[in-house]
Motif scaffolding. Sequence first.
Motif, PDB file in Angstrom:
ATOM      1  N   LYS A 166      38.858  25.335 -35.412  1.00 27.67           N
ATOM      2  CA  LYS A 166      38.957  25.701 -36.823  1.00 27.67           C
ATOM      3  C   LYS A 166      39.163  24.432 -37.652  1.00 27.67           C
ATOM      4  O   LYS A 166      39.720  23.444 -37.171  1.00 27.67           O
ATOM      5  CB  LYS A 166      40.144  26.650 -37.029  1.00 27.67           C
ATOM      6  N   SER A 171      36.012  32.389 -36.768  1.00 28.79           N
ATOM      7  CA  SER A 171      36.257  33.450 -35.784  1.00 28.79           C
ATOM      8  C   SER A 171      34.981  34.141 -35.316  1.00 28.79           C
ATOM      9  O   SER A 171      34.764  34.357 -34.130  1.00 28.79           O
ATOM     10  CB  SER A 171      37.211  34.484 -36.382  1.00 28.79           C
ATOM     11  N   ARG A 184      32.490  32.364 -32.573  1.00 29.72           N
ATOM     12  CA  ARG A 184      32.996  31.710 -31.365  1.00 29.72           C
ATOM     13  C   ARG A 184      32.216  32.058 -30.104  1.00 29.72           C
ATOM     14  O   ARG A 184      31.813  31.160 -29.348  1.00 29.72           O
ATOM     15  CB  ARG A 184      34.493  32.004 -31.199  1.00 29.72           C
ATOM     16  N   ALA A 238      40.379  27.557 -30.558  1.00 30.29           N
ATOM     17  CA  ALA A 238      40.385  27.982 -31.964  1.00 30.29           C
ATOM     18  C   ALA A 238      41.192  29.263 -32.161  1.00 30.29           C
ATOM     19  O   ALA A 238      40.635  30.297 -32.525  1.00 30.29           O
ATOM     20  CB  ALA A 238      38.949  28.178 -32.446  1.00 30.29           C
ATOM     21  N   THR A 239      42.502  29.183 -31.901  1.00 26.38           N
ATOM     22  CA  THR A 239      43.380  30.372 -32.036  1.00 26.38           C
ATOM     23  C   THR A 239      42.664  31.613 -31.503  1.00 26.38           C
ATOM     24  O   THR A 239      42.639  32.660 -32.139  1.00 26.38           O
ATOM     25  CB  THR A 239      43.846  30.592 -33.499  1.00 26.38           C
ATOM     26  N   THR A 269      42.067  34.603 -29.250  1.00 27.56           N
ATOM     27  CA  THR A 269      42.749  35.596 -28.418  1.00 27.56           C
ATOM     28  C   THR A 269      41.883  36.031 -27.237  1.00 27.56           C
ATOM     29  O   THR A 269      40.718  36.399 -27.408  1.00 27.56           O
ATOM     30  CB  THR A 269      43.098  36.838 -29.268  1.00 27.56           C
ATOM     31  N   ARG A 293      35.706  40.284 -25.583  1.00 24.67           N
ATOM     32  CA  ARG A 293      35.142  38.935 -25.625  1.00 24.67           C
ATOM     33  C   ARG A 293      34.726  38.466 -24.236  1.00 24.67           C
ATOM     34  O   ARG A 293      33.747  37.726 -24.078  1.00 24.67           O
ATOM     35  CB  ARG A 293      36.164  37.977 -26.259  1.00 24.67           C
ATOM     36  N   SER A 301      37.655  38.740 -36.172  1.00 28.79           N
ATOM     37  CA  SER A 301      38.984  38.444 -35.628  1.00 28.79           C
ATOM     38  C   SER A 301      39.637  39.726 -35.104  1.00 28.79           C
ATOM     39  O   SER A 301      39.298  40.831 -35.556  1.00 28.79           O
ATOM     40  CB  SER A 301      39.878  37.814 -36.703  1.00 28.79           C
ATOM     41  N   THR A 302      40.578  39.573 -34.206  1.00 27.67           N
ATOM     42  CA  THR A 302      41.313  40.743 -33.694  1.00 27.67           C
ATOM     43  C   THR A 302      42.199  41.364 -34.786  1.00 27.67           C
ATOM     44  O   THR A 302      42.282  42.592 -34.858  1.00 27.67           O
ATOM     45  CB  THR A 302      42.153  40.364 -32.454  1.00 27.67           C
ATOM     46  N   PRO A 303      42.850  40.588 -35.660  1.00 32.92           N
ATOM     47  CA  PRO A 303      43.677  41.209 -36.717  1.00 32.92           C
ATOM     48  C   PRO A 303      42.867  42.073 -37.679  1.00 32.92           C
ATOM     49  O   PRO A 303      43.371  43.088 -38.179  1.00 32.92           O
ATOM     50  CB  PRO A 303      44.296  40.012 -37.440  1.00 32.92           C
ATOM     51  N   TYR A 313      40.166  31.862 -43.034  1.00 29.97           N
ATOM     52  CA  TYR A 313      41.463  32.313 -43.560  1.00 29.97           C
ATOM     53  C   TYR A 313      41.866  31.615 -44.855  1.00 29.97           C
ATOM     54  O   TYR A 313      42.642  32.156 -45.637  1.00 29.97           O
ATOM     55  CB  TYR A 313      42.557  32.141 -42.494  1.00 29.97           C
ATOM     56  N   ASP A 336      47.292  36.022 -37.184  1.00 29.32           N
ATOM     57  CA  ASP A 336      48.377  35.618 -36.288  1.00 29.32           C
ATOM     58  C   ASP A 336      49.511  34.939 -37.059  1.00 29.32           C
ATOM     59  O   ASP A 336      49.258  34.161 -37.995  1.00 29.32           O
ATOM     60  CB  ASP A 336      47.843  34.662 -35.227  1.00 29.32           C
ATOM     61  N   ILE A 338      49.287  31.136 -37.761  1.00 28.94           N
ATOM     62  CA  ILE A 338      48.336  30.699 -38.795  1.00 28.94           C
ATOM     63  C   ILE A 338      48.991  30.887 -40.168  1.00 28.94           C
ATOM     64  O   ILE A 338      48.966  29.995 -41.029  1.00 28.94           O
ATOM     65  CB  ILE A 338      47.024  31.508 -38.700  1.00 28.94           C
ATOM     66  N   TYR A 356      46.389  32.992 -26.567  1.00 31.46           N
ATOM     67  CA  TYR A 356      45.290  32.078 -26.887  1.00 31.46           C
ATOM     68  C   TYR A 356      44.681  31.460 -25.628  1.00 31.46           C
ATOM     69  O   TYR A 356      45.389  30.904 -24.780  1.00 31.46           O
ATOM     70  CB  TYR A 356      45.791  30.921 -27.768  1.00 31.46           C
TER      71      TYR A 356
HETATM   72  N1  GLU Z   1      43.768  35.172 -32.596  1.00 31.69           N
HETATM   73  C1  GLU Z   1      42.970  36.058 -33.381  1.00 31.69           C
HETATM   74  C2  GLU Z   1      41.540  36.084 -32.920  1.00 31.69           C
HETATM   75  O1  GLU Z   1      41.194  35.420 -31.985  1.00 31.69           O
HETATM   76  C3  GLU Z   1      43.065  35.747 -34.854  1.00 31.69           C
HETATM   77  C4  GLU Z   1      42.915  34.328 -35.222  1.00 31.69           C
HETATM   78  C5  GLU Z   1      41.489  33.906 -35.467  1.00 31.69           C
HETATM   79  O2  GLU Z   1      40.731  34.674 -36.084  1.00 31.69           O
HETATM   80  O3  GLU Z   1      41.157  32.806 -35.055  1.00 31.69           O
HETATM   81  O4  GLU Z   1      40.733  36.808 -33.446  1.00 31.69           O
END
Ligand code: GLU
Length: 292
Positions: free
Chosen positions: A58, A102, A105, A119-120, A122, A127, A172-174, A195, A213, A216, A240
């Motif tokens: 990121k 995100s 990836r 890159a953060t 999850t 995936r 993203s997962t969120p 973000y 997360d 972040i 991560y």
């Molecule tokens: N860790 C979460 C994900 O992989 C949220 C952070 C992000 O979007 O990088 O989706």
Amino acid sequence: MRYKRVAAVAAAATLTLGLSACGGDSDDAGTGAGNKDFAAGSTMERLNTAQKIKVGTKFDQPGFGQKGLSGKPEGFDVEIAKLIVKELGIPEDKIEYVETPSKVREDVIVNGTVDLVAATYTINDKRKERIAFAGPYYEAGQNIMVRKDEAAITGPDSFSDGTKKVCSVTGSTPAEEIKKYVKDVATQLVLFDTYDKCRDALKGKQVDAVTTDNVILLGYIAKDEASFKMAGDNFTKEPYGIGVKKEDTDFRDFINDTLDKAFEDGSWKKAWDETAGKFGATLGDPPAVNRY
Ligand code: GLU
């Protein structure tokens, strides 16, 4: 010692010439100077011989991967990538960083645009259908950031009355998780590709909250404490991982070995303390890597 080094470089040069003669990536020709012994045909050997690597990360996340004045991204993910690159025998200045929001990836791993993604990211089963993960090397959790004067949002349940808008990032997962809490996805969930756009929309009052997360969000809060605060506790677990090609078990094992070594020798903790650790998140004990 000196003789050995010269001999090794000469041997590597021969190997590179051999590879180019066989139609290897012409871009790599001439830069090759492998300096470590890796299994023939492995990703580690290819990268070590090329003496360069592409890392997806990121560019907009303080503490994890944020491009600053140096022109290169800085943060915990970047430091973890550097530990892997060092173990590959490649100098840090030979890393090419590729911004990896995100949503892209999995694509950049599958297409070979990058050699690894830090890159953060999850680790999850969906995936894993397209790519593989080394790690985890950290466990975050989803949370919510609001403006400093916000009193009505105290956690994900605060979106159930259908009035408050929440921003997250596509892919993203969120962004998926928060759909379980909002009353009307179409009007309440705003999605961007990065973000920092959500942060700006929150500050500009186009949305009432940002969800992703905790670490972040803590980075954004640390950079602008006058504007933002956290609302409530983490409500998911986000382990991560380092994304690599699905079939590349040897490279995944190599990265897992590198992470285990970094947990042991203090370099993992040092990387944290110098980056995201400054923003109030806790590191905890080293996670157990999952060698599936
Ligand atoms: N860790 C979460 C994900 O992989 C949220 C952070 C992000 O979007 O990088 O989706």
